[in-house]
Design a protein around this motif. Structure first.
Motif, PDB file in Angstrom:
ATOM      1  N   LEU A 182     -25.080  -4.556  56.829  1.00 38.65           N
ATOM      2  CA  LEU A 182     -25.835  -4.362  55.593  1.00 38.65           C
ATOM      3  C   LEU A 182     -24.891  -4.618  54.439  1.00 38.65           C
ATOM      4  CD1 LEU A 182     -28.283  -3.361  53.934  1.00 38.65           C
ATOM      5  CD2 LEU A 182     -27.446  -1.032  54.298  1.00 38.65           C
ATOM      6  N   SER A 183     -25.240  -5.551  53.562  1.00 37.11           N
ATOM      7  CA  SER A 183     -24.344  -5.917  52.468  1.00 37.11           C
ATOM      8  C   SER A 183     -25.046  -5.813  51.124  1.00 37.11           C
ATOM      9  CB  SER A 183     -23.797  -7.335  52.656  1.00 37.11           C
ATOM     10  OG  SER A 183     -24.817  -8.308  52.473  1.00 37.11           O
ATOM     11  N   LEU A 184     -24.225  -5.758  50.091  1.00 34.67           N
ATOM     12  CA  LEU A 184     -24.711  -5.592  48.727  1.00 34.67           C
ATOM     13  C   LEU A 184     -23.961  -6.544  47.809  1.00 34.67           C
ATOM     14  CD1 LEU A 184     -26.540  -3.799  46.868  1.00 34.67           C
ATOM     15  CD2 LEU A 184     -24.539  -2.348  46.529  1.00 34.67           C
ATOM     16  N   ASN A 185     -24.691  -7.219  46.946  1.00 38.22           N
ATOM     17  CA  ASN A 185     -24.094  -8.077  45.929  1.00 38.22           C
ATOM     18  C   ASN A 185     -24.448  -7.485  44.579  1.00 38.22           C
ATOM     19  OD1 ASN A 185     -23.293 -10.192  44.199  1.00 38.22           O
ATOM     20  ND2 ASN A 185     -23.787 -11.740  45.736  1.00 38.22           N
ATOM     21  N   ASP A 186     -23.479  -6.792  43.963  1.00 37.50           N
ATOM     22  CA  ASP A 186     -23.719  -6.119  42.683  1.00 37.50           C
ATOM     23  C   ASP A 186     -22.631  -6.507  41.686  1.00 37.50           C
ATOM     24  OD1 ASP A 186     -21.803  -4.821  44.182  1.00 37.50           O
ATOM     25  OD2 ASP A 186     -22.354  -2.816  43.535  1.00 37.50           O
ATOM     26  N   PRO A 187     -22.767  -7.682  41.062  1.00 33.55           N
ATOM     27  CA  PRO A 187     -21.746  -8.153  40.123  1.00 33.55           C
ATOM     28  C   PRO A 187     -21.484  -7.155  39.005  1.00 33.55           C
ATOM     29  CG  PRO A 187     -23.357  -9.867  40.585  1.00 33.55           C
ATOM     30  CD  PRO A 187     -23.894  -8.605  41.170  1.00 33.55           C
ATOM     31  N   GLU A 188     -20.252  -7.076  38.583  1.00 32.18           N
ATOM     32  CA  GLU A 188     -19.874  -6.166  37.506  1.00 32.18           C
ATOM     33  C   GLU A 188     -20.675  -6.475  36.244  1.00 32.18           C
ATOM     34  OE1 GLU A 188     -15.600  -4.691  36.333  1.00 32.18           O
ATOM     35  OE2 GLU A 188     -16.025  -6.549  35.255  1.00 32.18           O
ATOM     36  N   GLY A 189     -21.232  -5.427  35.660  1.00 29.90           N
ATOM     37  CA  GLY A 189     -21.986  -5.592  34.430  1.00 29.90           C
ATOM     38  C   GLY A 189     -23.460  -5.855  34.629  1.00 29.90           C
ATOM     39  N   ALA A 190     -23.902  -6.060  35.883  1.00 29.52           N
ATOM     40  CA  ALA A 190     -25.315  -6.302  36.157  1.00 29.52           C
ATOM     41  C   ALA A 190     -26.027  -4.996  36.455  1.00 29.52           C
ATOM     42  CB  ALA A 190     -25.474  -7.264  37.325  1.00 29.52           C
ATOM     43  N   ASP A 191     -27.295  -4.877  36.039  1.00 31.93           N
ATOM     44  CA  ASP A 191     -28.062  -3.672  36.319  1.00 31.93           C
ATOM     45  C   ASP A 191     -28.997  -3.865  37.503  1.00 31.93           C
ATOM     46  OD1 ASP A 191     -29.890  -5.360  35.181  1.00 31.93           O
ATOM     47  OD2 ASP A 191     -30.362  -4.063  33.469  1.00 31.93           O
ATOM     48  N   THR A 192     -28.801  -4.964  38.246  1.00 33.00           N
ATOM     49  CA  THR A 192     -29.546  -5.204  39.475  1.00 33.00           C
ATOM     50  C   THR A 192     -28.561  -5.589  40.578  1.00 33.00           C
ATOM     51  OG1 THR A 192     -29.919  -7.533  38.935  1.00 33.00           O
ATOM     52  CG2 THR A 192     -31.619  -5.957  38.265  1.00 33.00           C
ATOM     53  N   ALA A 193     -29.011  -5.488  41.818  1.00 29.83           N
ATOM     54  CA  ALA A 193     -28.184  -5.851  42.962  1.00 29.83           C
ATOM     55  C   ALA A 193     -29.047  -6.496  44.025  1.00 29.83           C
ATOM     56  CB  ALA A 193     -27.485  -4.610  43.524  1.00 29.83           C
ATOM     57  N   VAL A 194     -28.467  -7.382  44.808  1.00 28.33           N
ATOM     58  CA  VAL A 194     -29.158  -8.050  45.897  1.00 28.33           C
ATOM     59  C   VAL A 194     -28.724  -7.399  47.207  1.00 28.33           C
ATOM     60  CG1 VAL A 194     -29.563 -10.222  47.109  1.00 28.33           C
ATOM     61  CG2 VAL A 194     -29.259 -10.210  44.615  1.00 28.33           C
ATOM     62  N   VAL A 195     -29.702  -6.949  47.994  1.00 26.58           N
ATOM     63  CA  VAL A 195     -29.437  -6.314  49.283  1.00 26.58           C
ATOM     64  C   VAL A 195     -29.708  -7.344  50.380  1.00 26.58           C
ATOM     65  CG1 VAL A 195     -30.021  -4.400  50.820  1.00 26.58           C
ATOM     66  CG2 VAL A 195     -30.129  -4.090  48.337  1.00 26.58           C
ATOM     67  N   GLU A 196     -28.770  -7.442  51.347  1.00 29.08           N
ATOM     68  CA  GLU A 196     -28.873  -8.477  52.373  1.00 29.08           C
ATOM     69  C   GLU A 196     -28.510  -7.928  53.756  1.00 29.08           C
ATOM     70  OE1 GLU A 196     -27.553 -12.292  49.593  1.00 29.08           O
ATOM     71  OE2 GLU A 196     -26.022 -11.078  50.582  1.00 29.08           O
ATOM     72  N   ILE A 197     -29.017  -8.588  54.786  1.00 24.70           N
ATOM     73  CA  ILE A 197     -28.643  -8.317  56.167  1.00 24.70           C
ATOM     74  C   ILE A 197     -27.874  -9.530  56.676  1.00 24.70           C
ATOM     75  CG2 ILE A 197     -29.474  -7.832  58.497  1.00 24.70           C
ATOM     76  CD1 ILE A 197     -31.989  -6.653  57.269  1.00 24.70           C
ATOM     77  N   ARG A 198     -26.735  -9.264  57.371  1.00 27.51           N
ATOM     78  CA  ARG A 198     -25.885 -10.343  57.860  1.00 27.51           C
ATOM     79  C   ARG A 198     -25.573 -10.157  59.337  1.00 27.51           C
ATOM     80  NH1 ARG A 198     -23.707 -13.425  53.866  1.00 27.51           N
ATOM     81  NH2 ARG A 198     -24.482 -12.843  51.797  1.00 27.51           N
ATOM     82  N   ASP A 199     -25.191 -11.246  59.973  1.00 24.48           N
ATOM     83  CA  ASP A 199     -24.873 -11.178  61.392  1.00 24.48           C
ATOM     84  C   ASP A 199     -23.391 -10.904  61.605  1.00 24.48           C
ATOM     85  OD1 ASP A 199     -23.459 -13.589  61.058  1.00 24.48           O
ATOM     86  OD2 ASP A 199     -25.089 -14.824  61.868  1.00 24.48           O
ATOM     87  N   GLY A 200     -22.966 -10.908  62.866  1.00 25.16           N
ATOM     88  CA  GLY A 200     -21.597 -10.562  63.198  1.00 25.16           C
ATOM     89  C   GLY A 200     -20.561 -11.580  62.795  1.00 25.16           C
ATOM     90  N   GLU A 201     -20.992 -12.708  62.243  1.00 27.00           N
ATOM     91  CA  GLU A 201     -20.067 -13.698  61.707  1.00 27.00           C
ATOM     92  C   GLU A 201     -20.012 -13.653  60.191  1.00 27.00           C
ATOM     93  OE1 GLU A 201     -18.138 -15.472  63.668  1.00 27.00           O
ATOM     94  OE2 GLU A 201     -19.069 -14.592  65.444  1.00 27.00           O
ATOM     95  N   GLY A 202     -20.814 -12.773  59.596  1.00 30.78           N
ATOM     96  CA  GLY A 202     -20.848 -12.677  58.142  1.00 30.78           C
ATOM     97  C   GLY A 202     -21.875 -13.566  57.494  1.00 30.78           C
TER      98      GLY A 202
END
Length: 405
Positions: A182-202
């Protein structure tokens, strides 16, 4: 000036209705299906009611010491239970994975500071991985390494991104024993984030979409430097791996959305909850809590007065958060920690427990000052500190056999 980021270092029509139901003595829940999404609306029960599950009066295992042998001296540590009962402690202060047997005796140390195979820089977390292996992430989540059950290094990888800018790179939040990340992309300064599912290779398996995150204000000082700030008691995004689903909640309201592995929405869980607004008298406890975190983190003493002045000018959020955390246990139940209002201290931490369908079963108490890292079938794996600030990793027994009250 509001709180700066460096201070933090420290819809559709219903097609079926099932009416009101109760489960195991919990409060009534109205359940309906809407366009393939199960919606569970829970009533709130009296806070004095209890599910009946009990945490033991003292830990069965306690790892940590003020002074003594190095493996027991913990700094910025977190932990996970391995399948054979050993406890893997990610000690961020030394960039080591320290392994302890089920009684809490140190048996091995893996890794260490460095940039070679099996070494870490900025170790933050460990998790179980397919088979009996373990995965660790470090360098602010930029890298992940896999070890076998004996601590032999296997491989390293990073979460893959189509973006080239490092500040847009996703970071791991949790991992499953089946290799799901389970990964999260939350760039500094942003008030939103993208939630993602990834496999064992990333590699990206599915996106769960963009979700609101922290409220962020961007200001520019007289030298043109950006300063990021957020209100006191502001809402935030909370995530958890919940069985085969991913639970996503924003503390601005008591609602948790559960997504399938393909990114589709499976369930919405809500509970009646009246949001409260903070008052000016609540700012003082916020300032003191933040100052305590800064002091414990080793923040430069000469900068603490400026930090306090900045905190004291922090604006208040419109409302307190609806809840604090979400944690899924090993048996498929979802634990949601009730928010602790300032100046209204509870004698213990209070959690709402929801079954696998999202129906609230009741409240469970856990001892104060315990940071829950993992909830097993019959134990809590926790991090805590004593009055001297010494960190401990502890196992507390959990009895689920009692009935509610």
């Amino acid at each position: 000036m509001a709180t700066k980021v460096w201070l933090a270092l420290l819809c559709c029509f219903p097609v079926a209705c099932r009416g009101a139901v109760a489960d195991r003595g919990g409060p009534p829940a109205a359940i309906r299906d809407s366009a393939g999404v199960r919606i569970v609306e829970n009533e709130r029960s009296a806070e004095t009611s209890r599910l009946g599950w009990r945490v033991g009066p003292e830990p069965s295992v306690s790892i940590g010491a003020l002074e003594g042998e190095e493996p027991y001296l913990l700094h910025w540590a977190t932990a996970r239970m391995l399948p054979d009962g050993r406890i893997a402690v990610a000690n961020g202060g030394s960039d080591e994975v320290r392994v302890f047997d089920p009684s809490g005796r140190h048996v091995a140390t893996w890794g260490g500071q460095g940039e070679g195979p099996g070494e870490f820089s900025g170790l933050t977390q460990v998790a179980r991985w397919p088979g009996d292996s373990l995965v660790a992430w470090y360098s602010h989540g930029r890298s992940m390494s896999v070890f076998d059950a004996s601590g032999n290094f296997g491989r390293s990888f990073s979460l893959q991104s189509a973006e080239t800018e490092s500040w847009l790179r996703p970071r791991p939040v949790e991992a499953r024993p089946d290799g799901t990340i389970l990964s999260l992309n939350d760039p500094e300064g942003a008030d939103t984030a993208v939630v993602e599912i990834r496999d064992g290779e990333g590699a990206l398996s599915a996106s769960l979409g963009t979700h609101p995150n922290m409220i962020v204000f961007v200001e520019t000082d007289e030298y043109g430097n950006r300063e990021l700030s957020s209100p006191a008691y502001g809402p935030a995004l909370r995530l958890a791996l919940w069985g085969e689903l991913v639970a996503v909640g924003h503390t601005s309201r008591y609602e948790i959305r559960a997504f399938r592995a393909d990114g589709s929405l499976a369930r919405i869980v809500r509970r009646d909850d009246a949001l409260r607004a903070p008052v000016q008298a609540d700012l003082g406890p916020f300032v003191e809590a933040q100052m305590s975190m800064l002091s414990e983190s080793g923040f430069p003493a000469e900068m603490l007065p400026d930090a306090r002045r900045s905190l004291e000018s922090t604006p208040l959020s419109e409302t307190f958060p609806a809840f604090s955390r979400i944690v899924a246990d090993a048996t498929g139940y979802l634990w949601v920690r009730e928010y602790d209002y300032p100046r209204e201290e509870r004698p213990a931490q209070l959690w709402s427990v929801f079954d696998r369908e999202g129906r609230m079963l009741g409240f469970v108490e856990t001892p104060r000052r315990l940071g829950i890292l993992e909830i097993g079938e019959d134990y809590l794996l926790c991090s805590t500190r004593d009055d001297f600030g010494v960190q401990f990793i502890q196992v507390w027994p959990l009895d689920r056999s009692a009935t509610g009250s």
